[in-house]
Write a protein that holds these residues in place. Sequence first.
Motif, short mmCIF file in Angstrom:
data_model
loop_
_atom_site.label_atom_id
_atom_site.label_comp_id
_atom_site.label_asym_id
_atom_site.label_seq_id
_atom_site.Cartn_x
_atom_site.Cartn_y
_atom_site.Cartn_z
N VAL A 1 37.60 45.52 20.66
CA VAL A 1 38.69 45.57 21.63
C VAL A 1 38.61 44.35 22.52
CG1 VAL A 1 39.66 46.89 23.55
CG2 VAL A 1 38.61 48.08 21.64
N SER A 2 39.74 43.73 22.78
CA SER A 2 39.79 42.63 23.72
C SER A 2 41.05 42.78 24.55
CB SER A 2 39.77 41.29 22.99
OG SER A 2 40.90 41.18 22.17
N ALA A 3 40.99 42.28 25.77
CA ALA A 3 42.14 42.37 26.66
C ALA A 3 43.25 41.45 26.19
CB ALA A 3 41.72 42.01 28.08
N TRP A 4 44.47 41.83 26.48
CA TRP A 4 45.60 41.02 26.10
C TRP A 4 45.55 39.73 26.91
CZ3 TRP A 4 49.71 39.22 29.06
CH2 TRP A 4 50.71 38.58 28.33
N GLY A 5 45.68 38.63 26.24
CA GLY A 5 45.66 37.34 26.91
C GLY A 5 44.32 37.06 27.57
N SER A 6 43.25 37.36 26.88
CA SER A 6 41.93 37.23 27.49
C SER A 6 41.40 35.79 27.48
CB SER A 6 40.93 38.14 26.78
OG SER A 6 40.82 37.77 25.43
N ASN A 7 42.23 34.85 27.16
CA ASN A 7 41.83 33.45 27.20
C ASN A 7 41.66 33.04 28.67
OD1 ASN A 7 41.45 30.74 26.95
ND2 ASN A 7 43.27 30.37 25.70
N ILE A 8 40.44 32.74 29.09
CA ILE A 8 40.13 32.46 30.48
C ILE A 8 40.87 31.23 30.99
CG2 ILE A 8 38.27 31.81 32.07
CD1 ILE A 8 36.42 33.50 30.35
N ARG A 9 41.11 30.27 30.16
CA ARG A 9 41.74 29.02 30.62
C ARG A 9 43.14 29.24 31.17
NH1 ARG A 9 39.39 24.65 26.35
NH2 ARG A 9 37.33 25.49 26.48
N GLN A 10 43.86 30.17 30.62
CA GLN A 10 45.21 30.38 31.12
C GLN A 10 45.21 30.99 32.51
OE1 GLN A 10 46.75 32.97 28.08
NE2 GLN A 10 46.83 34.69 29.47
N TYR A 11 44.12 31.60 32.93
CA TYR A 11 44.04 32.19 34.25
C TYR A 11 43.35 31.28 35.27
CZ TYR A 11 45.34 36.48 31.94
OH TYR A 11 46.00 37.42 31.23
N ARG A 12 42.87 30.14 34.85
CA ARG A 12 42.07 29.29 35.72
C ARG A 12 42.83 28.88 36.98
NH1 ARG A 12 37.21 27.22 34.77
NH2 ARG A 12 37.29 27.77 32.59
N HIS A 13 44.12 28.67 36.89
CA HIS A 13 44.87 28.18 38.04
C HIS A 13 45.87 29.21 38.56
CE1 HIS A 13 43.00 24.33 37.58
NE2 HIS A 13 43.36 24.30 36.31
N ARG A 14 45.66 30.44 38.22
CA ARG A 14 46.56 31.48 38.72
C ARG A 14 45.85 32.28 39.82
NH1 ARG A 14 48.90 35.01 34.02
NH2 ARG A 14 49.57 36.20 35.80
N ALA A 15 46.55 32.59 40.80
CA ALA A 15 46.01 33.45 41.85
C ALA A 15 46.51 34.87 41.60
CB ALA A 15 46.45 32.95 43.22
N SER A 16 45.61 35.80 41.43
CA SER A 16 45.98 37.19 41.18
C SER A 16 45.34 38.07 42.23
CB SER A 16 45.52 37.63 39.80
OG SER A 16 46.16 36.88 38.81
N TYR A 17 46.10 39.06 42.69
CA TYR A 17 45.61 39.95 43.72
C TYR A 17 45.83 41.40 43.30
CZ TYR A 17 45.46 35.83 46.64
OH TYR A 17 45.17 34.59 47.14
N VAL A 18 44.96 42.25 43.80
CA VAL A 18 45.06 43.69 43.54
C VAL A 18 45.64 44.33 44.79
CG1 VAL A 18 43.77 45.78 43.06
CG2 VAL A 18 43.09 43.63 42.00
N PRO A 19 46.68 45.12 44.68
CA PRO A 19 47.24 45.77 45.87
C PRO A 19 46.26 46.79 46.46
CG PRO A 19 48.40 46.49 43.90
CD PRO A 19 47.41 45.45 43.48
N THR A 20 46.13 46.80 47.76
CA THR A 20 45.30 47.77 48.47
C THR A 20 46.11 48.33 49.63
OG1 THR A 20 44.36 46.08 49.91
CG2 THR A 20 43.17 46.54 47.88
N ASP A 21 45.50 49.23 50.41
CA ASP A 21 46.20 49.83 51.54
C ASP A 21 46.44 48.82 52.66
OD1 ASP A 21 46.24 52.22 50.25
OD2 ASP A 21 44.44 52.99 51.20
N GLN A 22 45.50 47.89 52.86
CA GLN A 22 45.61 46.97 53.99
C GLN A 22 46.20 45.64 53.57
OE1 GLN A 22 41.56 47.10 55.13
NE2 GLN A 22 41.73 49.16 55.98
N SER A 23 45.42 44.82 52.92
CA SER A 23 45.94 43.51 52.49
C SER A 23 45.54 43.29 51.04
CB SER A 23 45.37 42.40 53.38
OG SER A 23 43.97 42.35 53.20
#
Length: 155
Positions: free
Chosen positions: A121-143
């Motif tokens: 099993v591997s994650a979809w789009g698990s190529n690390i290079r494509q994520y190197r310059h993307r900022a991703s955030y997880v939604p939480t209650d505060q920020s």
Amino acid sequence: MANFATLDELKARLDWTLDADEERIATSALEDASDLASFHAGRDWPDAASAPRLVRTLVLKACKRYMDNPSGYTQSRAGDETLGWNDSQGENAGTVHFTDDEQKLLAEIGGKRAGLMSAGVSAWGSNIRQYRHRASYVPTDQSPFPLYRDEEEPW
């Protein structure tokens, strides 16, 4: 579909000589057991010669079990004419059937393997290079919480 055993092979396993009516029943039992063997194995062999010998043995065992006790009695008494059935064999009482172990064996002969299997099993789009310059955030209650530590080492 071919029968995996012959009437003569079944007669050789029985302790008595079959009359004409018993031969008719035995022939039907061989057909039924052969059909069930193909079903439990999950495949159909074109003729009896191409099937493994163990299939023939299991068909003969099931037919002998049926011919020895066609009504599925579990208790018999000669003095008071007592006959008894129970539910231990369930719907198979008085029929040609394979035991649970025989069914598993036929399934293995047919190529079915019971048990656990593993799959890569591997994650979809698990190529690390494509994520190197993307900022991703997880939604939480505060920020929003950053999904990656930083841009250089995303994991």
